[in-house]
Design an enzyme around this catalytic site. Structure first.
Site, PDB file in Angstrom:
ATOM      1  N   LYS A  73       3.399   8.726   9.333  1.00  0.00           N
ATOM      2  CA  LYS A  73       3.074   8.109  10.614  1.00  0.00           C
ATOM      3  C   LYS A  73       4.008   8.550  11.767  1.00  0.00           C
ATOM      4  O   LYS A  73       3.790   9.622  12.302  1.00  0.00           O
ATOM      5  CB  LYS A  73       2.989   6.592  10.449  1.00  0.00           C
ATOM      6  N   TYR A 126       0.848  -1.190   0.000  1.00  0.00           N
ATOM      7  CA  TYR A 126       0.000   0.000   0.000  1.00  0.00           C
ATOM      8  C   TYR A 126       0.880   1.234   0.000  1.00  0.00           C
ATOM      9  O   TYR A 126       1.833   1.327   0.777  1.00  0.00           O
ATOM     10  CB  TYR A 126      -0.891   0.002   1.240  1.00  0.00           C
ATOM     11  N   ASP A 168       9.021   2.811   0.489  1.00  0.00           N
ATOM     12  CA  ASP A 168       7.924   3.493   1.165  1.00  0.00           C
ATOM     13  C   ASP A 168       7.968   3.056   2.626  1.00  0.00           C
ATOM     14  O   ASP A 168       7.557   1.959   2.984  1.00  0.00           O
ATOM     15  CB  ASP A 168       6.590   3.132   0.510  1.00  0.00           C
TER      16      ASP A 168
HETATM   17  C1  LIG Z   1      -0.176   4.629   5.815  1.00  0.00           C
HETATM   18  C2  LIG Z   1       0.657   4.387   4.604  1.00  0.00           C
HETATM   19  C3  LIG Z   1       0.612   5.223   3.475  1.00  0.00           C
HETATM   20  C4  LIG Z   1      -0.380   6.329   3.337  1.00  0.00           C
HETATM   21  O1  LIG Z   1      -0.187   7.360   4.231  1.00  0.00           O
HETATM   22  P1  LIG Z   1      -1.391   8.408   4.473  1.00  0.00           P
HETATM   23  O2  LIG Z   1      -0.826   9.384   5.432  1.00  0.00           O
HETATM   24  O3  LIG Z   1      -2.547   7.601   4.990  1.00  0.00           O
HETATM   25  O4  LIG Z   1      -1.710   9.008   3.146  1.00  0.00           O
HETATM   26  C5  LIG Z   1       1.502   4.992   2.450  1.00  0.00           C
HETATM   27  N1  LIG Z   1       2.376   3.985   2.493  1.00  0.00           N
HETATM   28  C6  LIG Z   1       2.447   3.156   3.547  1.00  0.00           C
HETATM   29  C7  LIG Z   1       3.469   2.071   3.561  1.00  0.00           C
HETATM   30  C8  LIG Z   1       1.574   3.311   4.622  1.00  0.00           C
HETATM   31  O5  LIG Z   1       1.629   2.458   5.642  1.00  0.00           O
END
Ligand SMILES: *Cc1c(COP(=O)(O)O)cnc(C)c1O
Length: 438
Positions: free
Chosen positions: A282, A161, A254
């Site tokens: 996060k 994701y 990511d």
């Molecule tokens: C949570 C997450 C996102 C998205 O971040 P948002 O602040 O919700 O847009 C992207 N990549 C990873 C790996 C994530 O865990």
């Protein structure tokens, strides 16, 4: 221990009780006002049944809902609250920043302070750009990769994701897989987004053989944690580094979940593989909206106004949000937190030894997998049995006072505010649920 007493119509007692709660009332009103009553899909509880819980406050590892029910929180805002809720130093920093003004839309000393802390954790990286969400960080990283290489395609992995930008909403895990959506409607991404299975070196070699001239970047979660916890081998990560380099593509980690998760560093420190660009979110915001792209000056200085790649934001680098991130990183940098998390994690491993299935854990991330056989390492290998059993167990977790992410595909989180008893309660509930559902 039995948690779930199912009534004749298939609802659980906990769900019955919830129907006459203040949470249920609020949710009924919300559904008249907002699509499915929520601001983000998984929060609607469609996957696990029942109605969402409206939380009122959080202190340490505990949250209280609007009906006064208390839960030990293992969702932790989906990852940012590594110190637990309302950590005194973080709250103090946020209050102080708030008193000084909520937003200026100018440069601010906090940007310098947080950028210095982040770069200290990523050796070899020289520039940070702050954005508001992980989604934007990824979007910006991919735009940079396309600008740098003059190529259009992005290779991603099934089950990883990367937020909800158009190009990344294919086989995206998280809320998509929770709702059973392979690819979002309203998106035309297929043309430029290539999707490969995780852990399959031959598939990547084929993708590069066929499209190598047009692949701008390979993006992945180096520890995929949005479609279960799909632990990847180091050799495979190394092969991605080798192939991207050989074909002139950028490697993007990511790290919105993994950044500052396993130490005051990125996943390069864990894997030994160094990506060209890193996206953070996060934990770097500590609970307020901060995300970032991190890279070398050579790539990052392509961003406007230094270079031709446009990216901007009214709320980017908001001083209150940055103060929250700085305070969180300062507590982490002082030491002790990661060791504490590993101690709690080991206890969770020990206490779940009798689980019917597997408890997959890395640091403060855990994922209960209620099915026999080896832990899956790619999205396609997750047994539907494991998903079904988690869904049926969920109301029992709530009844036991444990707030887990309401999806079989989302990982749970430990925080420095949890104690041994919290972990034992979690372990007991997981083991009991795994056996009750076998
Ligand atoms: C949570 C997450 C996102 C998205 O971040 P948002 O602040 O919700 O847009 C992207 N990549 C990873 C790996 C994530 O865990």
């Amino acid at each position: 221990m039995t948690f779930v007493s199912t009534t004749h119509d298939g609802t659980t007692r906990a769900q019955r009780a919830a129907q006459s709660s203040r949470s249920a009332e609020l949710y009924a009103r919300a559904c008249e006002l907002m699509p499915a009553g929520v601001s983000s899909p998984v929060r609607a509880f469609k996957h696990v049944g029942g109605t969402p819980i409206y939380l009122r406050e959080g202190r340490g590892a505990r949250v209280t809902d609007v009906d006064g029910n208390r839960y030990v929180d293992f969702c932790l805002a989906w990852g940012p609250m590594i110190l637990g809720h309302s950590h005194p130093e973080v709250v103090e920093a946020v209050v102080r920043a708030t008193r000084d003004g909520l937003a200026f839309g100018t440069t601010h000393a906090h940007e310098v302070a947080l950028a210095e802390r982040i770069l200290q954790a990523f050796p070899g990286k020289e520039r940070v750009r702050f954005v508001v969400s992980g989604t934007e960080a990824v979007q910006t990283a991919l735009r940079l990769a396309r600008a740098k290489t003059g190529r259009k395609r992005i290779l991603k992995f099934s089950g990883c994701y990367h937020g909800h930008s158009d190009a990344m909403l294919v086989k995206g895990g998280s809320g998509l897989v929770t709702q059973g959506i392979a690819e979002s409607a309203g998106v035309i991404a297929a043309e430029t987004t290539l999707v490969a299975p995780l852990g399959d070196e031959a598939a990547i070699e084929e993708a590069f053989a066929a499209h190598g001239e047009t692949i701008a970047a390979v993006i992945l979660e180096p520890l995929p944690a949005n479609n279960g916890l799909l632990v990847q081998g180091r050799r495979w990560l190394e092969s991605l580094r080798r192939l991207t380099r050989a074909h002139g593509a950028l490697l993007v980690f990511d790290e919105v979940i993994t950044g500052f998760r396993f130490g005051f560093s990125g996943y390069d420190r864990v894997s030994g593989v160094i990506p060209d660009l890193v996206t953070l979110g996060k934990i770097v915001g500590g609970g307020l909206p901060v995300a970032a792209v991190v890279g070398t000056a050579e790539v990052m200085d392509l961003l406007a106004p230094k270079g031709p790649v446009y990216q901007a934001g009214t709320m980017a680098g908001n001083p209150v949000a940055l103060a929250c991130g700085i305070a969180t990183l300062d507590v982490l940098a002082r030491g002790g937190v990661y060791e504490r998390l590993e101690t709690l994690g080991r206890l969770l491993d020990e206490e779940t030894a009798g689980i019917d299935g597997t408890l997959i854990r890395r640091g403060s991330l855990f994922w209960p997998y209620f099915a026999p056989g080896a832990a899956p390492v790619r999205a396609e290998a997750i047994a539907s049995e494991a998903v079904d059993r988690f869904r049926r167990a969920y109301a029992g977790f709530l009844a036991a006072g444990l707030y887990l992410p309401p999806s079989a595909y989302e990982v749970g989180f430990l925080s420095a505010a949890h104690d041994e008893d919290d972990v034992r309660s979690l372990a007991r509930a997981l083991v009991a649920a795994s056996k009750a559902q076998a």
